[in-house]
Enzyme design. Structure first.
Site, PDB file in Angstrom:
ATOM      1  N   GLY A 113       0.827  -1.357   0.076  1.00  0.00           N
ATOM      2  CA  GLY A 113      -0.123  -0.122   0.101  1.00  0.00           C
ATOM      3  C   GLY A 113       0.837   1.592  -0.055  1.00  0.00           C
TER       4      GLY A 113
ATOM      5  CG  MET B 277      -1.541  -7.824  -6.438  1.00  0.00           C
ATOM      6  SD  MET B 277      -0.582  -6.847  -8.031  1.00  0.00           S
ATOM      7  CE  MET B 277       0.180  -8.069  -8.478  1.00  0.00           C
TER       8      MET B 277
ATOM      9  CB  ILE C 221      -7.873 -10.339 -13.459  1.00  0.00           C
ATOM     10  CG1 ILE C 221      -6.501 -10.325 -13.937  1.00  0.00           C
ATOM     11  CG2 ILE C 221      -8.550 -10.090 -14.791  1.00  0.00           C
ATOM     12  CD1 ILE C 221      -5.965 -11.402 -14.728  1.00  0.00           C
TER      13      ILE C 221
ATOM     14  CG  HIS D 286       1.357  -1.756 -15.613  1.00  0.00           C
ATOM     15  ND1 HIS D 286       1.188  -3.066 -15.053  1.00  0.00           N
ATOM     16  CD2 HIS D 286       2.213  -2.027 -16.509  1.00  0.00           C
ATOM     17  CE1 HIS D 286       1.911  -3.989 -15.693  1.00  0.00           C
ATOM     18  NE2 HIS D 286       2.625  -3.557 -16.438  1.00  0.00           N
TER      19      HIS D 286
ATOM     20  CD  GLU E 269      -6.793  -6.436 -24.545  1.00  0.00           C
ATOM     21  OE1 GLU E 269      -5.822  -6.864 -25.190  1.00  0.00           O
ATOM     22  OE2 GLU E 269      -7.436  -5.428 -25.272  1.00  0.00           O
TER      23      GLU E 269
ATOM     24  CG  ASP F 273      -1.384  -4.235 -17.000  1.00  0.00           C
ATOM     25  OD1 ASP F 273      -2.084  -3.654 -16.168  1.00  0.00           O
ATOM     26  OD2 ASP F 273      -0.748  -5.108 -17.014  1.00  0.00           O
TER      27      ASP F 273
HETATM   28  C1  GRF Z   1       3.357  -0.958  -7.597  1.00  0.00           C
HETATM   29  O1  GRF Z   1       4.623  -1.245  -8.201  1.00  0.00           O
HETATM   30  C2  GRF Z   1       2.415  -0.743  -8.615  1.00  0.00           C
HETATM   31  O2  GRF Z   1       2.921  -0.106  -9.546  1.00  0.00           O
HETATM   32  C3  GRF Z   1       1.858  -2.110  -8.817  1.00  0.00           C
HETATM   33  O3  GRF Z   1       2.015  -2.749  -7.722  1.00  0.00           O
HETATM   34  C4  GRF Z   1       2.953  -2.139  -6.875  1.00  0.00           C
HETATM   35  C5  GRF Z   1       2.154  -1.838  -5.624  1.00  0.00           C
HETATM   36  O4  GRF Z   1       2.750  -1.456  -4.608  1.00  0.00           O
HETATM   37  N1  GRF Z   1       0.561  -2.110  -9.590  1.00  0.00           N
HETATM   38  P1  GRF Z   1       2.234  -0.751  -3.499  1.00  0.00           P
HETATM   39  O5  GRF Z   1       1.209  -1.886  -2.751  1.00  0.00           O
HETATM   40  O6  GRF Z   1       1.435   0.553  -3.652  1.00  0.00           O
HETATM   41  O7  GRF Z   1       3.433  -0.446  -2.293  1.00  0.00           O
END
Ligand code: GRF
Length: 194
Positions: free
Chosen positions: A12, A90, A92, A109, A143, A145
């Site tokens: 986070g 994380m 989809i 991303h 879709e 990313d």
């Molecule tokens: C980051 O690198 C973000 O771009 C990717 O996942 C990571 C998350 O990191 N989607 P955090 O949980 O915000 O520290």
């Protein structure tokens, strides 16, 4: 005040950078809730400490993706957000979920999209031998990313970079980029159309 709901799955740190910037820069916005799909997401502790409402919707409690997304959507809707921010979330998402939040859901991303979609983006960048890497904030579309790019941050790839050193420098840029984009959105300076 615009209402923002932030979805996380782990550390986070991007969520923290958004919360801190919103407060320090007095955005016309409120972080209405932080929602995680994992009960052990570290970022939930920070949200608690900052008196931000939190919720956890655990995917394994639902028989399929559709039911999980419906439960997640119902939880998010309790806060009637103007903007949904994916910050290291994380999962989809189903097309129905994405459609519901079309034009009001963003993601960060860790690559210069359209390069290196999916996971292990820093490893992908090193393997490809690119001289420049970075991060992208984009609108979320069905879709993975692929949504319209809102802004990017660039870092040079150095000769001795490892996956970790590169990830670290990209993350520093993410923490500047993501709050900057969200501030522009909540201040009405960036148009979103999916
Ligand atoms: C980051 O690198 C973000 O771009 C990717 O996942 C990571 C998350 O990191 N989607 P955090 O949980 O915000 O520290």
């Amino acid at each position: 005040m615009k209402k923002i709901v932030i979805l996380i799955s782990g550390r986070g740190s991007n969520m923290q950078s958004i919360v801190n910037a919103a407060k320090a820069e007095q955005w016309p916005a409120q972080i209405a809730a932080v929602i995680s799909n994992r009960p052990d997401a570290e970022g939930l502790i920070f949200a608690h400490q900052h008196q931000i409402p939190t919720a956890v919707v655990v995917s394994k409690n639902y028989p399929d993706r559709e039911e999980f997304d419906a439960a997640l959507l119902a939880q998010i809707e309790q806060y009637s957000p103007d903007l949904v921010v994916l910050a290291g979330f994380m999962r989809i998402l189903t097309p129905q979920f994405v459609h519901f939040y079309a034009g009001r859901m963003v993601n960060i991303h860790p690559s210069l999209l359209p390069n290196f979609k999916g996971l292990h983006t820093h490893q992908q960048a090193l393997q490809a031998g690119v001289s420049e890497h970075g991060a992208t904030v984009h609108l979320v579309t069905a879709e993975l990313d692929h949504g319209p790019i809102l802004d990017q941050a660039r870092v040079a790839v150095l000769p001795n970079d490892t996956e970790d050193s590169l990830a670290q420098r990209v993350l520093e840029q993410e923490h500047i980029l993501y709050p900057r984009v969200i501030r522009q959105i909540v201040e009405g300076k960036m148009e979103l159309s999916a």
